[in-house]
Design a protein around this motif. Structure first.
Motif, PDB file in Angstrom:
ATOM      1  N   ARG A  14       1.873   6.991  -6.744  1.00 26.57           N
ATOM      2  CA  ARG A  14       0.890   7.980  -7.179  1.00 26.57           C
ATOM      3  C   ARG A  14       1.358   9.404  -6.877  1.00 26.57           C
ATOM      4  O   ARG A  14       1.168  10.321  -7.675  1.00 26.57           O
ATOM      5  CB  ARG A  14      -0.447   7.698  -6.486  1.00 26.57           C
ATOM      6  N   LEU A  15       1.981   9.563  -5.714  1.00 29.49           N
ATOM      7  CA  LEU A  15       2.441  10.900  -5.329  1.00 29.49           C
ATOM      8  C   LEU A  15       3.577  11.397  -6.222  1.00 29.49           C
ATOM      9  O   LEU A  15       3.723  12.603  -6.465  1.00 29.49           O
ATOM     10  CB  LEU A  15       2.882  10.904  -3.860  1.00 29.49           C
TER      11      LEU A  15
ATOM     12  N   ILE B  36       0.844  -1.206   0.000  1.00 32.22           N
ATOM     13  CA  ILE B  36       0.000   0.000   0.000  1.00 32.22           C
ATOM     14  C   ILE B  36       0.868   1.240   0.000  1.00 32.22           C
ATOM     15  O   ILE B  36       0.620   2.213  -0.742  1.00 32.22           O
ATOM     16  CB  ILE B  36      -0.930  -0.021   1.242  1.00 32.22           C
ATOM     17  N   ALA B  37       1.923   1.233   0.821  1.00 31.96           N
ATOM     18  CA  ALA B  37       2.831   2.381   0.873  1.00 31.96           C
ATOM     19  C   ALA B  37       3.510   2.596  -0.461  1.00 31.96           C
ATOM     20  O   ALA B  37       3.686   3.754  -0.898  1.00 31.96           O
ATOM     21  CB  ALA B  37       3.861   2.177   1.981  1.00 31.96           C
TER      22      ALA B  37
ATOM     23  N   ARG C 209       2.365   1.773  -3.473  1.00 29.70           N
ATOM     24  CA  ARG C 209       1.410   2.310  -4.446  1.00 29.70           C
ATOM     25  C   ARG C 209       1.130   3.785  -4.178  1.00 29.70           C
ATOM     26  O   ARG C 209       1.018   4.578  -5.127  1.00 29.70           O
ATOM     27  CB  ARG C 209       0.117   1.481  -4.379  1.00 29.70           C
ATOM     28  N   LEU C 210       1.025   4.162  -2.918  1.00 29.64           N
ATOM     29  CA  LEU C 210       0.793   5.554  -2.566  1.00 29.64           C
ATOM     30  C   LEU C 210       1.958   6.421  -2.991  1.00 29.64           C
ATOM     31  O   LEU C 210       1.776   7.517  -3.559  1.00 29.64           O
ATOM     32  CB  LEU C 210       0.573   5.677  -1.056  1.00 29.64           C
ATOM     33  N   SER C 211       3.180   5.924  -2.775  1.00 27.81           N
ATOM     34  CA  SER C 211       4.365   6.673  -3.167  1.00 27.81           C
ATOM     35  C   SER C 211       4.435   6.854  -4.668  1.00 27.81           C
ATOM     36  O   SER C 211       4.791   7.923  -5.176  1.00 27.81           O
ATOM     37  CB  SER C 211       5.611   5.937  -2.664  1.00 27.81           C
TER      38      SER C 211
END
Length: 468
Positions: free
Chosen positions: A466-467, A459-460, A462-464
């Motif tokens: 996207r950012l 999850i981390a 994927r979030l990174s």
């Protein structure tokens, strides 16, 4: 001990217990059947003076509860003693013995009898297994019928009885799977192990039957002077129970089984691994010799659901399959990894080992351990469990194993504990990987921690992404 506690409660006794640390699956089983487990050991656990204390073989002098039992002259006995007195003396014990495969084979044999009992109630088994059999959802059952299927352990009985537990069981029929050097804390060498198994074989009456693996010279030596009928099983042409055309389809295994040169049945088993096919053959052979119909045997093996902590899928996190296996010996590790290769062909296999058994914590099998772990694509080792209790000269040095694997081109690393392993593996494993966690203990709750950390890491990431 947990299973025995459940059996005694089923008989109407009030039962409590103590342990340093109870862990699943047995802790869950005890909770479900209403047996209180005190943690840790403490004298206050005996304030309600029990009528009888059953002392497990892990307990030694110096344990605070044992010392109180001795000081206050509270009656005590071993697990094997009470098992024989309360449950076996008026039944026909069917005992599965051997260095490897006992728990799975015992579970298979019990399920064969259970399946046969749908046709004839006399086959309904009592059983005692060293693990939770998934077909039953329990490790024990007590019934008024005659057959009692149980696992015969060669480990010592109690602090006051250093002989093997299985010498208390007096089988009418038995299986002998393998004989190898194990339990280096109580057996000085292979010769001593073979003496124990020879004594076990010597307990089987003339009218009894012994089903024995055909692929081990050690087994052959141990059964040479048996007074009962002996039926060998395996792959040899002259074996009474012969396996041919063994083939694997993922987690399914199929083979043709022959008896006395005549075709017995086509067998299908929903488990991977040649070792499990051998276990199933042994169970089939003993059951048929005791009168169980072949149709029930074939049906039982087709519907067998394994044992907790034997190639058990604990979780699938982000496409990573987490497998739990009760590894205690290099041979068991080898067969587990071979079975996973058959079940997950082409997928990357990561072996995570905690040297926890009294054999693995010692350096006696260091070379064999390297050979077994080399079947994986990557290896992560934890430090030796309670290393301080093993003399330095006898203690396994995990660095030696890790270095030997790296020299062979197998990426290997040493992490001190489960948390360190989780921190290292979680960010690097990928979808499609298979992680085999090999330990005969709780291993710092790694079975729950690793899937959670893999999910959080993904999850981390994927979030990174996207950012960015």
């Amino acid at each position: 001990m947990a299973s025995l506690a459940g059996m005694l409660k089923q008989q109407g006794h009030e039962v409590t217990g103590s342990d340093a640390a109870a862990y699943p699956p047995m802790s869950d089983l005890l909770r479900e059947i209403g047996i209180t487990v005190h943690e840790p050991y403490a004298e206050r656990n005996l304030e309600r003076r029990p009528d009888l204390v059953v002392v497990g073989n892990a307990i030694s002098r110096g344990n605070v509860e044992l010392e109180r039992v001795l000081d206050e002259r509270i009656p005590f006995c071993s697990m094997a003693d009470i098992l024989h007195q309360e449950f076996l003396s008026n039944r026909e014990p069917l005992v599965v013995a051997g260095t490897h495969g006992k728990t799975t084979t015992t579970s298979m044999l019990a399920w064969i009898y259970e399946t046969a009992s749908a046709r004839e109630s006399r086959f309904a088994p009592s059983f005692l297994i060293g693990g939770v059999a998934e077909n039953f959802g329990t490790s024990f059952m007590v019934r008024p019928t005659v057959p009692f299927v149980l696992e015969g352990d060669e480990y010592d009985t109690a602090f006051f009885d250093k002989g093997p537990k299985f010498l208390h069981y007096f089988p009418v029929a038995a299986i002998l799977t393998h004989v190898e050097f194990d339990h280096a804390d109580i057996y000085i060498d292979l010769h001593a192990v073979k003496i124990a198994f020879k004594r076990f074989v010597n307990l089987i009456p003339r009218r009894g039957r012994l089903v024995a693996f055909d692929g081990s010279a050690n087994v052959g030596e141990c059964i040479a002077n048996a007074f009962c009928a002996v039926e060998r099983y395996g792959f040899k042409d002259d074996s009474h129970w012969r396996m041919t055309d063994l083939r694997h389809e993922g987690t399914l295994t199929h083979w043709t089984l022959w008896r006395g040169g005549e075709k017995f049945a086509e067998i299908s088993l929903p488990m991977a691994g040649e070792h499990n096919a051998l276990n199933a053959t042994a169970a089939a052979a003993l059951a048929f010799g005791q009168g169980v119909p072949s149709e029930a045997i074939v049906e039982a093996l087709r519907t067998f659901r394994s044992v907790k902590r034997r190639l058990e899928v604990k979780a699938v996190a982000e496409g990573v399959t987490i497998i739990d296996d009760f590894a205690h010996h290099p041979t068991a590790i080898r067969e587990t990894l071979r079975a996973l290769r058959e079940s997950y062909p082409g997928q990357r296999l990561v072996a995570v080992l905690e040297p926890r058994s009294n054999t693995l914590r010692r350096n006696v099998f260091e070379r064999e351990l390297v050979e077994s772990l080399a079947l994986a694509d990557q290896v992560v080792m934890a430090g030796v469990f309670k290393s301080e209790s093993i003399p330095v000269a006898e203690r396994l040095v995990p660095e030696h194993v890790v270095d030997a694997l790296n020299e062979r081109g197998i990426p290997a690393a040493l992490c001190q504990d489960a948390d360190a392993i989780v921190s290292m593996l979680a960010p690097e494993v990928k979808s499609g990987d298979v992680v085999a966690i090999l330990s005969n203990g709780g291993f710092g709750n790694i079975y729950q921690k690793l899937p959670q950390a893999i999910t959080e890491s993904a999850i981390a990431a994927r979030l990174s992404a996207r950012l960015s």
